[in-house]
Design a protein around this motif. Structure first.
Motif, mmCIF file in Angstrom:
data_model
loop_
_atom_site.group_PDB
_atom_site.id
_atom_site.type_symbol
_atom_site.label_atom_id
_atom_site.label_comp_id
_atom_site.label_asym_id
_atom_site.label_seq_id
_atom_site.Cartn_x
_atom_site.Cartn_y
_atom_site.Cartn_z
ATOM 1 N N MET A 1 0.734 -1.425 0.058
ATOM 2 C CA MET A 1 -0.064 0.010 -0.040
ATOM 3 C C MET A 1 0.848 1.192 0.121
ATOM 4 S SD MET A 1 -3.097 0.791 2.733
ATOM 5 C CE MET A 1 -2.689 2.150 3.644
ATOM 6 N N THR A 2 0.694 2.037 -0.937
ATOM 7 C CA THR A 2 1.470 3.497 -0.781
ATOM 8 C C THR A 2 0.776 4.491 -0.165
ATOM 9 O OG1 THR A 2 0.207 3.952 -2.969
ATOM 10 C CG2 THR A 2 2.230 2.850 -3.345
ATOM 11 N N GLU A 3 1.705 5.353 0.544
ATOM 12 C CA GLU A 3 1.141 6.509 1.178
ATOM 13 C C GLU A 3 0.897 7.491 0.146
ATOM 14 O OE1 GLU A 3 4.084 7.771 3.703
ATOM 15 O OE2 GLU A 3 4.175 5.836 5.014
ATOM 16 N N ARG A 4 -0.214 8.316 0.819
ATOM 17 C CA ARG A 4 -0.952 9.289 -0.093
ATOM 18 C C ARG A 4 0.259 10.634 -0.259
ATOM 19 N NH1 ARG A 4 -6.433 11.840 1.115
ATOM 20 N NH2 ARG A 4 -5.793 12.912 -0.713
ATOM 21 N N LEU A 5 0.289 11.148 -1.502
ATOM 22 C CA LEU A 5 1.182 12.548 -1.311
ATOM 23 C C LEU A 5 0.778 13.406 -0.816
ATOM 24 C CD1 LEU A 5 1.180 12.780 -5.575
ATOM 25 C CD2 LEU A 5 2.798 11.875 -3.978
ATOM 26 N N ARG A 6 1.816 14.287 -0.362
ATOM 27 C CA ARG A 6 1.509 15.252 0.739
ATOM 28 C C ARG A 6 2.126 16.706 0.090
ATOM 29 N NH1 ARG A 6 4.068 13.802 6.474
ATOM 30 N NH2 ARG A 6 5.835 14.357 5.141
ATOM 31 N N VAL A 7 1.313 17.470 0.432
ATOM 32 C CA VAL A 7 1.469 18.938 0.031
ATOM 33 C C VAL A 7 1.906 19.558 1.866
ATOM 34 C CG1 VAL A 7 1.085 21.268 -0.763
ATOM 35 C CG2 VAL A 7 0.697 19.192 -1.967
ATOM 36 N N ILE A 8 2.907 20.104 1.970
ATOM 37 C CA ILE A 8 3.319 20.718 3.107
ATOM 38 C C ILE A 8 3.630 22.054 3.060
ATOM 39 C CG2 ILE A 8 4.941 20.817 5.416
ATOM 40 C CD1 ILE A 8 3.809 17.725 4.369
ATOM 41 N N LEU A 9 2.488 23.042 3.709
ATOM 42 C CA LEU A 9 2.580 24.196 3.805
ATOM 43 C C LEU A 9 2.912 24.823 5.123
ATOM 44 C CD1 LEU A 9 1.535 27.144 2.713
ATOM 45 C CD2 LEU A 9 -0.926 26.272 3.585
ATOM 46 N N GLY A 10 3.955 25.844 4.930
ATOM 47 C CA GLY A 10 4.412 26.641 6.126
ATOM 48 C C GLY A 10 3.350 27.699 6.183
ATOM 49 N N VAL A 11 2.604 27.881 7.184
ATOM 50 C CA VAL A 11 1.720 28.841 7.291
ATOM 51 C C VAL A 11 2.245 30.044 7.960
ATOM 52 C CG1 VAL A 11 -0.546 29.397 8.305
ATOM 53 C CG2 VAL A 11 -0.125 27.258 7.575
ATOM 54 N N HIS A 12 1.938 31.247 7.472
ATOM 55 C CA HIS A 12 2.530 32.515 7.902
ATOM 56 C C HIS A 12 1.390 33.458 7.572
ATOM 57 C CE1 HIS A 12 4.805 36.322 8.644
ATOM 58 N NE2 HIS A 12 4.957 35.581 9.331
ATOM 59 N N ASP A 13 0.918 34.549 8.443
ATOM 60 C CA ASP A 13 -0.290 35.293 8.011
ATOM 61 C C ASP A 13 0.541 36.631 7.102
ATOM 62 O OD1 ASP A 13 1.104 36.903 9.929
ATOM 63 O OD2 ASP A 13 -0.658 37.376 10.976
ATOM 64 N N SER A 14 1.529 36.580 6.567
ATOM 65 C CA SER A 14 1.976 37.746 5.930
ATOM 66 C C SER A 14 1.579 37.728 4.317
ATOM 67 C CB SER A 14 3.371 37.696 5.636
ATOM 68 O OG SER A 14 3.840 36.368 4.729
ATOM 69 N N LEU A 15 1.232 38.641 3.636
ATOM 70 C CA LEU A 15 0.675 38.615 2.252
ATOM 71 C C LEU A 15 1.326 37.483 1.337
ATOM 72 C CD1 LEU A 15 0.177 42.462 1.789
ATOM 73 C CD2 LEU A 15 -1.265 40.811 2.438
ATOM 74 N N SER A 16 2.695 37.395 1.497
ATOM 75 C CA SER A 16 3.201 36.341 0.675
ATOM 76 C C SER A 16 2.937 34.890 1.357
ATOM 77 C CB SER A 16 4.564 36.400 0.458
ATOM 78 O OG SER A 16 5.347 36.442 1.827
ATOM 79 N N GLY A 17 2.636 34.725 2.604
ATOM 80 C CA GLY A 17 2.236 33.691 3.083
ATOM 81 C C GLY A 17 0.865 33.205 2.765
ATOM 82 N N LEU A 18 -0.178 34.216 2.923
ATOM 83 C CA LEU A 18 -1.362 33.912 2.341
ATOM 84 C C LEU A 18 -1.420 33.444 0.836
ATOM 85 C CD1 LEU A 18 -3.287 36.699 4.315
ATOM 86 C CD2 LEU A 18 -3.069 34.432 4.889
ATOM 87 N N ARG A 19 -0.689 34.033 -0.028
ATOM 88 C CA ARG A 19 -0.502 33.725 -1.160
ATOM 89 C C ARG A 19 0.064 32.171 -1.542
ATOM 90 N NH1 ARG A 19 3.159 36.184 -6.460
ATOM 91 N NH2 ARG A 19 1.582 35.441 -8.006
ATOM 92 N N ALA A 20 0.955 31.934 -0.826
ATOM 93 C CA ALA A 20 1.530 30.316 -0.597
ATOM 94 C C ALA A 20 0.482 29.578 -0.229
ATOM 95 C CB ALA A 20 2.681 30.433 0.328
ATOM 96 N N LEU A 21 -0.601 29.941 0.776
ATOM 97 C CA LEU A 21 -1.397 28.878 1.119
ATOM 98 C C LEU A 21 -2.487 28.561 -0.050
ATOM 99 C CD1 LEU A 21 -3.638 29.545 4.320
ATOM 100 C CD2 LEU A 21 -4.749 29.316 2.346
ATOM 101 N N ARG A 22 -2.805 29.845 -0.739
ATOM 102 C CA ARG A 22 -3.830 29.497 -1.962
ATOM 103 C C ARG A 22 -3.101 28.645 -2.950
ATOM 104 N NH1 ARG A 22 -4.805 34.782 -0.621
ATOM 105 N NH2 ARG A 22 -3.344 35.584 -2.254
ATOM 106 N N ARG A 23 -1.691 28.740 -3.065
ATOM 107 C CA ARG A 23 -1.168 27.976 -4.087
ATOM 108 C C ARG A 23 -0.921 26.647 -3.494
ATOM 109 N NH1 ARG A 23 2.711 28.584 -8.579
ATOM 110 N NH2 ARG A 23 2.609 26.638 -9.288
ATOM 111 N N ALA A 24 -0.870 26.371 -2.202
ATOM 112 C CA ALA A 24 -0.663 25.121 -1.884
ATOM 113 C C ALA A 24 -2.049 24.201 -1.872
ATOM 114 C CB ALA A 24 -0.214 25.229 -0.250
ATOM 115 N N VAL A 25 -3.192 24.894 -1.544
ATOM 116 C CA VAL A 25 -4.431 24.044 -1.609
ATOM 117 C C VAL A 25 -4.555 23.704 -3.221
ATOM 118 C CG1 VAL A 25 -6.950 24.759 -1.765
ATOM 119 C CG2 VAL A 25 -5.398 25.483 0.053
#
Length: 166
Positions: A1-25
């Motif tokens: 059984m293979t494990e599911r792929l993971r996207v790991i997001l470093g969460v930060h409330d800066s504007l670039s951090g919020l953009r990274a959040l949308r990209r990670a989703v």
């Protein structure tokens, strides 16, 4: 059984951090991967590590989870329902915490690129994104700030929310 792929997001409330959040989703949706939203935190007192803060560890951990939820609320209007999402808090410095958490070769680590803090600049070091890029074993997606964020100086989503409410 293979494990599911993971996207790991470093969460930060800066504007670039919020953009990274949308990209990670978006990356989690494309890859049909689990999204792990990671918020690293360190108890501090006057800028120094405070080992006596152990009494409040559970409260600080709950506050870190609340910061993750607030970032999703700000960036996307809430937690995405179509993505398998895990909210993760780690008591550590952000760079080392993210690199250690994203340990699998097929992980994707997503971080926002912002300006390093004042102390990091004085010491000649980069920020969390540069740390992750130099040390992670998995691919790292560095999300640059958009034009609005680059024209602002050290603005966080919390600052914007406060100014809009005033």
């Amino acid at each position: 059984m293979t494990e599911r792929l993971r996207v790991i997001l470093g969460v930060h409330d800066s504007l670039s951090g919020l953009r990274a959040l949308r990209r990670a989703v978006g990356e989690a949706r494309i890859r049909a991967a689990e999204l792990h939203a990671v918020r690293a935190w360190m108890p501090t007192a006057g800028g120094y590590y405070a080992p006596t803060v152990r009494i409040w560890e559970s409260e600080l951990d709950a506050a870190a989870k609340a910061e993750i939820r607030h970032a999703f609320d700000t960036a996307m209007g809430g937690l995405p329902r179509d993505v398998d999402l895990r909210l993760v808090t780690v008591q550590a410095l952000p760079g080392p915490a993210l690199v250690e958490y994203a340990y699998r070769d097929d992980d994707l680590l997503v971080v926002g690129v912002g300006r390093p803090g004042r102390l990091a600049r004085l010491a000649g070091r980069g920020g969390t994104s540069k740390y992750c890029l130099n040390r992670a074993l998995c691919p790292v997606l560095m999300v640059p700030p958009d034009r609005f964020a680059t024209e602002c100086t050290r603005v966080t989503a919390t600052d914007l929310t406060r100014s809009l409410q005033a």
